[in-house]
Design a protein around this motif. Structure first.
Motif, PDB file in Angstrom:
ATOM      1  N   ASP A 164     -18.207  -3.672  -6.356  1.00 19.48           N
ATOM      2  CA  ASP A 164     -17.474  -2.493  -6.805  1.00 19.48           C
ATOM      3  C   ASP A 164     -16.510  -2.916  -7.900  1.00 19.48           C
ATOM      4  N   PRO A 165     -16.008  -1.958  -8.662  1.00 16.61           N
ATOM      5  CA  PRO A 165     -15.013  -2.314  -9.680  1.00 16.61           C
ATOM      6  C   PRO A 165     -13.731  -2.834  -9.039  1.00 16.61           C
ATOM      7  N   PRO A 166     -12.953  -3.607  -9.782  1.00 15.61           N
ATOM      8  CA  PRO A 166     -11.640  -4.020  -9.264  1.00 15.61           C
ATOM      9  C   PRO A 166     -10.815  -2.779  -8.923  1.00 15.61           C
ATOM     10  N   GLN A 167      -9.991  -2.912  -7.905  1.00 16.93           N
ATOM     11  CA  GLN A 167      -9.101  -1.814  -7.522  1.00 16.93           C
ATOM     12  C   GLN A 167      -7.699  -2.160  -7.985  1.00 16.93           C
ATOM     13  N   PHE A 168      -7.070  -1.256  -8.702  1.00 17.25           N
ATOM     14  CA  PHE A 168      -5.726  -1.442  -9.227  1.00 17.25           C
ATOM     15  C   PHE A 168      -4.794  -0.462  -8.526  1.00 17.25           C
ATOM     16  N   THR A 169      -3.753  -0.992  -7.898  1.00 22.78           N
ATOM     17  CA  THR A 169      -2.742  -0.154  -7.259  1.00 22.78           C
ATOM     18  C   THR A 169      -1.374  -0.744  -7.601  1.00 22.78           C
ATOM     19  N   ARG A 170      -0.344   0.021  -7.352  1.00 26.17           N
ATOM     20  CA  ARG A 170       1.026  -0.464  -7.563  1.00 26.17           C
ATOM     21  C   ARG A 170       1.827  -0.218  -6.292  1.00 26.17           C
ATOM     22  N   PHE A 171       2.439  -1.292  -5.805  1.00 29.22           N
ATOM     23  CA  PHE A 171       3.335  -1.219  -4.655  1.00 29.22           C
ATOM     24  C   PHE A 171       4.518  -2.135  -4.920  1.00 29.22           C
ATOM     25  N   ASP A 172       5.688  -1.703  -4.561  1.00 31.78           N
ATOM     26  CA  ASP A 172       6.901  -2.517  -4.673  1.00 31.78           C
ATOM     27  C   ASP A 172       7.098  -3.050  -6.093  1.00 31.78           C
ATOM     28  N   GLY A 173       6.738  -2.255  -7.082  1.00 31.12           N
ATOM     29  CA  GLY A 173       6.926  -2.637  -8.474  1.00 31.12           C
ATOM     30  C   GLY A 173       5.907  -3.634  -9.009  1.00 31.12           C
ATOM     31  N   LEU A 174       4.904  -3.982  -8.217  1.00 34.53           N
ATOM     32  CA  LEU A 174       3.894  -4.954  -8.653  1.00 34.53           C
ATOM     33  C   LEU A 174       2.522  -4.296  -8.772  1.00 34.53           C
ATOM     34  N   LEU A 175       1.766  -4.786  -9.726  1.00 34.19           N
ATOM     35  CA  LEU A 175       0.387  -4.382  -9.903  1.00 34.19           C
ATOM     36  C   LEU A 175      -0.470  -5.201  -8.946  1.00 34.19           C
ATOM     37  N   GLN A 176      -1.224  -4.544  -8.090  1.00 32.67           N
ATOM     38  CA  GLN A 176      -2.129  -5.220  -7.158  1.00 32.67           C
ATOM     39  C   GLN A 176      -3.532  -5.117  -7.739  1.00 32.67           C
ATOM     40  N   VAL A 177      -4.197  -6.243  -7.920  1.00 29.26           N
ATOM     41  CA  VAL A 177      -5.561  -6.266  -8.445  1.00 29.26           C
ATOM     42  C   VAL A 177      -6.450  -6.883  -7.373  1.00 29.26           C
ATOM     43  N   ASP A 178      -7.287  -6.045  -6.777  1.00 32.50           N
ATOM     44  CA  ASP A 178      -8.178  -6.483  -5.707  1.00 32.50           C
ATOM     45  C   ASP A 178      -9.606  -6.486  -6.230  1.00 32.50           C
ATOM     46  N   LEU A 179     -10.213  -7.659  -6.247  1.00 32.39           N
ATOM     47  CA  LEU A 179     -11.575  -7.772  -6.730  1.00 32.39           C
ATOM     48  C   LEU A 179     -12.601  -7.680  -5.609  1.00 32.39           C
TER      49      LEU A 179
END
Length: 143
Positions: A80-95
């Motif tokens: 699947d494509p990488p998932q980009f989310t933001r929590f606590d001011g940080l960019l989360q990149v889940d591959l």
């Protein structure tokens, strides 16, 4: 990496059956240092160009947390494509985001739970690289 930049990345590339080619981590020190940086190189298919393969580079800056777990037999293939989310001011990149039944995790901890390849960073960018046959991927960071 803005929402528009993420949308452009996901609109350009098909990540199904793509492959993580290289992960590089670097730590800067000194008064002008931006902290830990990560470069991820992924072979992905360009949607508007007949699905030809092209290496795409994700550069992450100010990496505060990451997980690279090869112990479960992670094959470095993306389904699947990488998932980009933001929590606590940080960019989360889940591959490895295919493990979510819900497309949006509820918090930063859920992003890291069960993922084999995930990063939390202050910011990031992406760029297309020259195809592998014509030029090698840079071996050092030049953000």
């Amino acid at each position: 990496m803005t929402e528009d930049g993420i949308a452009a990345l996901l609109a350009r590339y098909e990540f199904g059956d793509s492959c993580v080619r290289r992960v590089m981590l670097d730590q800067e020190f000194g008064p002008q240092a931006r902290g830990r940086v990560a470069r991820l190189v992924i072979d992905a298919r360009v949607m508007d160009e007949g699905l030809r393969w092209e290496p795409v580079c994700l550069d992450l800056f100010g990496v505060e947390r990451f997980r690279i777990d090869e112990s479960r037999g992670f094959a470095w293939a993306l389904y699947d494509p990488p998932q980009f989310t933001r929590f606590d001011g940080l960019l989360q990149v889940d591959l490895c985001a295919e493990r979510f039944g819900n497309p949006h995790p509820r918090n930063a901890q859920e992003v890291f739970e069960g993922s084999e390849l995930v990063f939390a960073a202050a910011d990031g960018s992406w760029s297309a690289l020259q195809p592998w046959g014509s030029r090698r991927c840079p071996d050092r960071f030049e953000p």
